[in-house]
Design a protein around this motif. Sequence first.
Motif, mmCIF file in Angstrom:
data_model
loop_
_atom_site.group_PDB
_atom_site.id
_atom_site.type_symbol
_atom_site.label_atom_id
_atom_site.label_comp_id
_atom_site.label_asym_id
_atom_site.label_seq_id
_atom_site.Cartn_x
_atom_site.Cartn_y
_atom_site.Cartn_z
ATOM 1 N N UNK A 47 0.826 -1.215 0.000
ATOM 2 C CA UNK A 47 0.000 0.000 0.000
ATOM 3 C C UNK A 47 0.858 1.263 0.000
ATOM 4 N N UNK A 48 1.910 1.274 0.811
ATOM 5 C CA UNK A 48 2.699 2.500 1.003
ATOM 6 C C UNK A 48 3.247 3.037 -0.315
ATOM 7 N N UNK A 49 3.721 2.145 -1.163
ATOM 8 C CA UNK A 49 4.301 2.580 -2.431
ATOM 9 C C UNK A 49 3.275 3.316 -3.290
ATOM 10 N N UNK A 50 1.993 2.994 -3.106
ATOM 11 C CA UNK A 50 0.935 3.586 -3.932
ATOM 12 C C UNK A 50 0.823 5.095 -3.750
ATOM 13 N N UNK A 51 1.230 5.613 -2.589
ATOM 14 C CA UNK A 51 1.239 7.073 -2.422
ATOM 15 C C UNK A 51 2.655 7.631 -2.385
ATOM 16 N N UNK A 52 3.639 6.770 -2.083
ATOM 17 C CA UNK A 52 5.011 7.280 -2.005
ATOM 18 C C UNK A 52 5.576 7.626 -3.376
ATOM 19 N N UNK A 53 5.391 6.736 -4.351
ATOM 20 C CA UNK A 53 5.937 7.020 -5.678
ATOM 21 C C UNK A 53 5.265 8.229 -6.328
ATOM 22 N N UNK A 68 -0.069 5.842 13.860
ATOM 23 C CA UNK A 68 0.908 4.988 14.532
ATOM 24 C C UNK A 68 2.295 5.604 14.505
ATOM 25 N N UNK A 69 2.766 6.048 15.673
ATOM 26 C CA UNK A 69 4.062 6.711 15.767
ATOM 27 C C UNK A 69 5.188 5.785 15.329
ATOM 28 N N UNK A 70 5.140 4.520 15.781
ATOM 29 C CA UNK A 70 6.208 3.572 15.438
ATOM 30 C C UNK A 70 6.279 3.350 13.938
ATOM 31 N N UNK A 71 5.115 3.231 13.302
ATOM 32 C CA UNK A 71 5.092 2.997 11.863
ATOM 33 C C UNK A 71 5.594 4.213 11.097
ATOM 34 N N UNK A 72 5.240 5.410 11.577
ATOM 35 C CA UNK A 72 5.739 6.642 10.957
ATOM 36 C C UNK A 72 7.264 6.624 10.894
ATOM 37 N N UNK A 73 7.871 6.340 12.035
ATOM 38 C CA UNK A 73 9.334 6.384 12.109
ATOM 39 C C UNK A 73 9.956 5.341 11.186
ATOM 40 N N UNK A 74 9.399 4.126 11.191
ATOM 41 C CA UNK A 74 9.935 3.066 10.333
ATOM 42 C C UNK A 74 9.872 3.457 8.866
ATOM 43 N N UNK A 75 8.729 4.013 8.445
ATOM 44 C CA UNK A 75 8.582 4.358 7.034
ATOM 45 C C UNK A 75 9.488 5.516 6.652
ATOM 46 N N UNK A 76 9.611 6.495 7.523
ATOM 47 C CA UNK A 76 10.500 7.625 7.236
ATOM 48 C C UNK A 76 11.955 7.152 7.180
#
Length: 715
Positions: A47-53, A68-76
């Motif tokens: 899913x993430x790639x669908x808005x990141x690209x 989700x704070x933890x997920x934010x940090x991981x993705x960044x």
Amino acid sequence: MYQLNSLESSLKHFFGYDSFRPGQRQIITEALQNRDVLVIMPTGGGKSLCYQLPALLRSGVTIVVSPLIALMKDQVDALQNNGIGATFLNSSLEREEVRDREHQILSGSIKLLYVAPERLLSESFIPFLDILRDRLGLASFAIDEAHCVSEWGHDFRPEYRQLRLLRQRYPDVPMMALTATATQRVQQDIINQLALQAPHFHIASFNRPNLYYAVQPKEKRSYLQLLKIIQDHANGSGIIYCLSRKNVEEIAARLQRDNISALPYHAGMTPELRNHNQTCFIRDDAQIIVATIAFGMGINKPDVRFVLHYDLPRNLEGYYQESGRAGRDGESATCILFYSSSDIFRVRYFIDQKPDPNEQRIAYQQLEQMIDYAEGTTCRRTIQLSYFGEKFKGNCQNCDNCRDPKPIEDWTIEAQKFLSCVARTKEKFGMSHIIDVLRGSRSKKVEGYGHHLLSTYGIGKDKSKEEWKMLARALLHQGLINQSQDGYNTLKLNKKSWEVLRKQREVSIAVTPQKSTKRAGEEPLQSSDAQMLFERLRKLRKQLADVNGVPPYVIFADYSLRLMAEKTPQNLDDFAKISGVGAQKLERYGEQFVSAIREFCYQNNSFINRLSDTQMQTLELYRQGLSLEQISQERNLKSTTIVNHLSDLIKCQQDIDISRFVRGERQKQIIEVIEKVGGERLTPIKECLDDSFSYDEIRLVCSWWQTRGKVNSEP
């Protein structure tokens, strides 16, 4: 407008992947046309790639809303590791950090900004958002975990309801709403609450074909079974779910006593200890996390190789989500449920504590569905996917029931008896009552409704309760009867039911367990050399991850490491072709991984120390006496590529005289440095020499030294 035919090249450049996963390209295309999009895609679907690209291909900043704070940090962290401008603003930051990041955003170096919904709509943040719109532009809003907007969703959060204000304040900014699960009711609520305008729908299959599903009986010696599974996956991370905190602590302690790196996680621990244990698991400092259902929300670890449920989950949706944390990288993974009827009583005890009778009724229905799954004899995927309203033809060949199929028997007559009893009781009762009537029970309920007077009363005494339950479940899983979803489990006839009753359709079911000869989740092994190289690359990845303060999977996914071990790229050009190697990672890590692969290939010269066609062409021109520049010109290749070929030829024991390319005095200077700092990496050697020395010279001398110089340091 961005040229859509270059999407694949952008995907490779930014993220290192050669192709899109199913559905991603279509979603990204729609997003780049500034349309609203609703994406329902299960865990691990991408899913993430669908808005990141799209964020990287449009002007302006994309705002990602995540709870989700933890997920934010991981993705960044992952985005930054790919050289992408991304940051987050949430409650974990001090005021000074917030100000610094806001300044960085307004400077134009950030393409993706992650924020929590509470901050996004706060009085202090909205003015900043207005400034951002006026200076740089708002590319889009991506609403992650969009089911939180609906009170019918499984994780409703009131603050998500306020996100509708975004459409009112910024009507021209497109929105993308994303979630892993959503019923039709929740889908419509998302559209209404976010005021999505004629959104493009993308609803992916819930099927995760890379996951192997199995159910094993839980016995007194089940800990030994669990231990065996862990040992079979000795090089992989795993999650073990338990129903109680007590079980979590006990199993984690036993595993530690058996020298397995395992840590507990449950709501009774301090937040600091939970975070510490979670971080250790994500960064591969602990192999196993033993947890209650408190663990998992926002965990972005893609390389979990197995998920074991030591106790019966409370519902099938929870089991799907928890087991689905395995294999998010698309690699094969194992999901095993240990099942005991005694667990049913424990779950029922928890249900009885609910004060709301309606909640109790629904929870009991969910428990029955979970039992149906655990005791089912048909394809596990068929049972799972039907829960989400998705049809699956069965025979997945990646679950215990399909790999070790039970003998099939014709139970048409028994099915006719069962369905006839459902009809004669006016389709107002559940499975247990129908079985009681068929077996001639004298219960007050049966006699109270006068069902002891029916023609179907007692016609099924020849079968046990468990056999009738087995048939009933098979009828449900095959779609030959329906069950109400109101918490009462009432059985209803359908068109196929009447076909069975009219002798227009036969019913066959799997009836007898058959002992399996396969190990759960068994997959063909790679060659032992490839596996050894894979483990060496995992260690290198862990070292780099620790130095950079990120989880190992942020460096490279297991899938990419496995491709490296199989293809053994001997130069940066070949290394760049590995899936998951983008431009940034090639520059940052390429030299170290290629060097490790070359060294391994030299040390194990029985393994893929073969010469490719292109290396053979370079060798032939070398033997003709051509210089480096002449070979490069003849072959129309960069001189660096020719040097890589020569380096590989040296390591493959070909007779290459490096004095033709590096003068003797310069060789000696390079060797002196190599013997001080080692020959594994070129950069430390280059830093100890003056600027006149090139990487090509150093590479050739390093290759010579690694193959011959360790024995005789005179070139």
